[in-house]
Enzyme design. Structure first.
Site, PDB file in Angstrom:
ATOM      1  N   SER A 142     121.690 -19.649  23.693  1.00  0.00           N
ATOM      2  CA  SER A 142     120.884 -18.734  22.881  1.00  0.00           C
ATOM      3  C   SER A 142     121.833 -17.659  22.358  1.00  0.00           C
ATOM      4  O   SER A 142     122.920 -17.450  22.922  1.00  0.00           O
ATOM      5  CB  SER A 142     119.827 -18.081  23.769  1.00  0.00           C
ATOM      6  OG  SER A 142     119.264 -16.946  23.146  1.00  0.00           O
ATOM      7  N   TYR A 155     116.450 -14.058  31.532  1.00  0.00           N
ATOM      8  CA  TYR A 155     116.824 -14.978  30.442  1.00  0.00           C
ATOM      9  C   TYR A 155     118.247 -14.701  29.963  1.00  0.00           C
ATOM     10  O   TYR A 155     119.068 -15.612  29.823  1.00  0.00           O
ATOM     11  CB  TYR A 155     115.819 -14.815  29.299  1.00  0.00           C
ATOM     12  CG  TYR A 155     115.944 -15.818  28.178  1.00  0.00           C
ATOM     13  CD1 TYR A 155     115.285 -17.038  28.227  1.00  0.00           C
ATOM     14  CD2 TYR A 155     116.694 -15.533  27.035  1.00  0.00           C
ATOM     15  CE1 TYR A 155     115.373 -17.954  27.185  1.00  0.00           C
ATOM     16  CE2 TYR A 155     116.789 -16.431  25.995  1.00  0.00           C
ATOM     17  CZ  TYR A 155     116.130 -17.648  26.072  1.00  0.00           C
ATOM     18  OH  TYR A 155     116.224 -18.543  25.029  1.00  0.00           O
TER      19      TYR A 155
HETATM   20  P1  NAD Z   1     109.570 -24.947  24.066  1.00  0.00           P
HETATM   21  O1  NAD Z   1     108.699 -24.130  24.948  1.00  0.00           O
HETATM   22  O2  NAD Z   1     109.029 -25.504  22.807  1.00  0.00           O
HETATM   23  O3  NAD Z   1     110.192 -26.162  24.901  1.00  0.00           O
HETATM   24  C1  NAD Z   1     110.640 -26.020  26.225  1.00  0.00           C
HETATM   25  C2  NAD Z   1     110.701 -27.386  26.853  1.00  0.00           C
HETATM   26  O4  NAD Z   1     111.129 -27.225  28.219  1.00  0.00           O
HETATM   27  C3  NAD Z   1     109.346 -28.101  26.906  1.00  0.00           C
HETATM   28  O5  NAD Z   1     109.541 -29.480  26.685  1.00  0.00           O
HETATM   29  C4  NAD Z   1     108.887 -27.842  28.347  1.00  0.00           C
HETATM   30  O6  NAD Z   1     107.971 -28.816  28.836  1.00  0.00           O
HETATM   31  C5  NAD Z   1     110.219 -27.921  29.049  1.00  0.00           C
HETATM   32  N1  NAD Z   1     110.205 -27.333  30.388  1.00  0.00           N
HETATM   33  C6  NAD Z   1     109.865 -26.074  30.764  1.00  0.00           C
HETATM   34  N2  NAD Z   1     109.957 -25.960  32.103  1.00  0.00           N
HETATM   35  C7  NAD Z   1     110.366 -27.162  32.568  1.00  0.00           C
HETATM   36  C8  NAD Z   1     110.641 -27.677  33.870  1.00  0.00           C
HETATM   37  N3  NAD Z   1     110.522 -26.920  34.975  1.00  0.00           N
HETATM   38  N4  NAD Z   1     111.030 -28.958  33.981  1.00  0.00           N
HETATM   39  C9  NAD Z   1     111.139 -29.760  32.876  1.00  0.00           C
HETATM   40  N5  NAD Z   1     110.902 -29.325  31.632  1.00  0.00           N
HETATM   41  C10 NAD Z   1     110.515 -28.037  31.493  1.00  0.00           C
HETATM   42  O7  NAD Z   1     110.846 -24.047  23.787  1.00  0.00           O
HETATM   43  P2  NAD Z   1     112.062 -24.140  22.750  1.00  0.00           P
HETATM   44  O8  NAD Z   1     112.008 -22.921  21.933  1.00  0.00           O
HETATM   45  O9  NAD Z   1     112.145 -25.460  22.106  1.00  0.00           O
HETATM   46  O10 NAD Z   1     113.266 -23.930  23.774  1.00  0.00           O
HETATM   47  C11 NAD Z   1     114.206 -24.933  24.096  1.00  0.00           C
HETATM   48  C12 NAD Z   1     115.506 -24.250  24.511  1.00  0.00           C
HETATM   49  O11 NAD Z   1     115.991 -23.478  23.421  1.00  0.00           O
HETATM   50  C13 NAD Z   1     115.363 -23.287  25.696  1.00  0.00           C
HETATM   51  O12 NAD Z   1     116.472 -23.422  26.554  1.00  0.00           O
HETATM   52  C14 NAD Z   1     115.378 -21.931  25.027  1.00  0.00           C
HETATM   53  O13 NAD Z   1     115.846 -20.925  25.870  1.00  0.00           O
HETATM   54  C15 NAD Z   1     116.323 -22.190  23.876  1.00  0.00           C
HETATM   55  N6  NAD Z   1     116.224 -21.231  22.774  1.00  0.00           N
HETATM   56  C16 NAD Z   1     115.070 -21.109  22.071  1.00  0.00           C
HETATM   57  C17 NAD Z   1     115.026 -20.173  21.037  1.00  0.00           C
HETATM   58  C18 NAD Z   1     113.786 -19.967  20.220  1.00  0.00           C
HETATM   59  O14 NAD Z   1     113.762 -19.000  19.438  1.00  0.00           O
HETATM   60  N7  NAD Z   1     112.782 -20.815  20.300  1.00  0.00           N
HETATM   61  C19 NAD Z   1     116.134 -19.393  20.747  1.00  0.00           C
HETATM   62  C20 NAD Z   1     117.291 -19.564  21.490  1.00  0.00           C
HETATM   63  C21 NAD Z   1     117.326 -20.489  22.503  1.00  0.00           C
END
Ligand code: NAD
Length: 260
Positions: A142, A155
């Site tokens: 991130s 986080y």
């Molecule tokens: P999201 O909530 O759409 O997806 C998260 C995924 O992780 C889902 O498939 C969920 O089921 C899974 N998950 C959560 N807990 C779990 C567990 N204990 N075991 C197995 N699976 C689990 O979120 P996203 O935005 O797609 O995030 C994905 C990654 O991207 C994360 O690591 C997040 O920190 C990172 N990220 C997101 C953003 C953003 O703005 N959305 C920005 C920077 C980084």
């Protein structure tokens, strides 16, 4: 481009992970998806990957907060699909709160899912990659791997930790045809971002519009959310042979956020 490869993407039932899994399948890789959610919706995504792209797709319900389940998921992928060539550590959760109110169990959960899970998966996957002298490890970090924001202590700590893990693994695997890199998105419109809006409204005493414009997009000079497709395209490039000399890199894809 990835025909014959096997890719496991953790946290791929939604958001960024699902986009990466589909992008790899489009390039011909067999896929393991993982994550939580509605059983029928997950089966629809899994079978949709197979029918849309003509590859094999498996689903693992392993809980990324449990080291033994993570190791078993990697072994299962290797046994059923023949190898594990591309590992994307993407599962992640968020919790927003001032540190003095931050629940210790939320801290533990975020460190487990957003940081320790990657350690367990990499530890299990590296021997097979070393044996094949080819591997790609991509960690979804991130912008918070590079800079902090208030109220996100767990986080930001986990994401800074992922940057260190990425660099260490890159050094250890550099002579084995393996690369390890971290993708650092800014704000991407996914369920994870949507869910933190009410928490941020409470923590900062703001309206929804204020949170979107003054907190989320405030940091992003482009004033636009990053798309999941942009991130998936970067993940495809990092998995390609053209990217073999990119390793240990912490790569922002954040609309200029961390340039400030
Ligand atoms: P999201 O909530 O759409 O997806 C998260 C995924 O992780 C889902 O498939 C969920 O089921 C899974 N998950 C959560 N807990 C779990 C567990 N204990 N075991 C197995 N699976 C689990 O979120 P996203 O935005 O797609 O995030 C994905 C990654 O991207 C994360 O690591 C997040 O920190 C990172 N990220 C997101 C953003 C953003 O703005 N959305 C920005 C920077 C980084």
């Amino acid at each position: 481009m990835l025909k014959g490869k096997v890719a496991l993407v953790t946290g791929s039932t939604s958001g960024i992970g699902l986009a990466i899994a589909r992008a790899y399948a489009k390039q011909g890789a067999n896929i393991v998806i993982n994550g939580f959610g509605d059983k029928d919706a997950i089966e629809k995504e899994r079978s949709g990957i197979e029918s849309d792209f003509g590859v094999k797709a498996l689903y693992s319900g392993a809980d990324m907060s449990k080291g033994d389940q993570i190791a078993a998921m990697v072994a299962d992928a290797q046994a059923k699909l023949g190898s594990l060539d591309i590992l994307v550590n993407n599962a992640g959760i968020q919790f927003v709160s001032p540190i003095e109110d931050f629940p210790p169990e939320k801290w533990d959960q975020i460190i487990a899912i957003n940081l320790s899970a990657a350690f367990h998966a990499i530890r299990a996957a590296v021997p097979g990659m070393k044996a094949k002298k080819w591997g790609r490890i991509i960690n979804t970090a991130s912008a918070h791997a590079l800079v902090a924001s208030p109220f996100k202590s767990a986080y930001v700590s986990a994401k800074h930790g992922i940057a260190g893990l990425t660099k260490t693994v890159a050094l250890e695997t550099a002579t084995f045809g393996i690369t390890a890199n971290a993708i650092c998105p800014g704000y991407v419109w996914t369920p994870l971002v949507e869910k933190q809006i009410p928490e941020t409204m409470a923590a900062r005493n703001m309206t929804k519009e204020q949170v979107i414009n003054d907190v989320l997009l405030h940091a992003q000079p482009t004033k636009q959310f990053v798309t999941v497709e942009e991130i998936a395209n970067l993940a495809v490039y990092l998995a390609s042979d053209s990217a073999r000399s990119i390793t240990g890199a912490i790569l922002p894809i954040d609309g200029g956020w961390t340039a400030a």
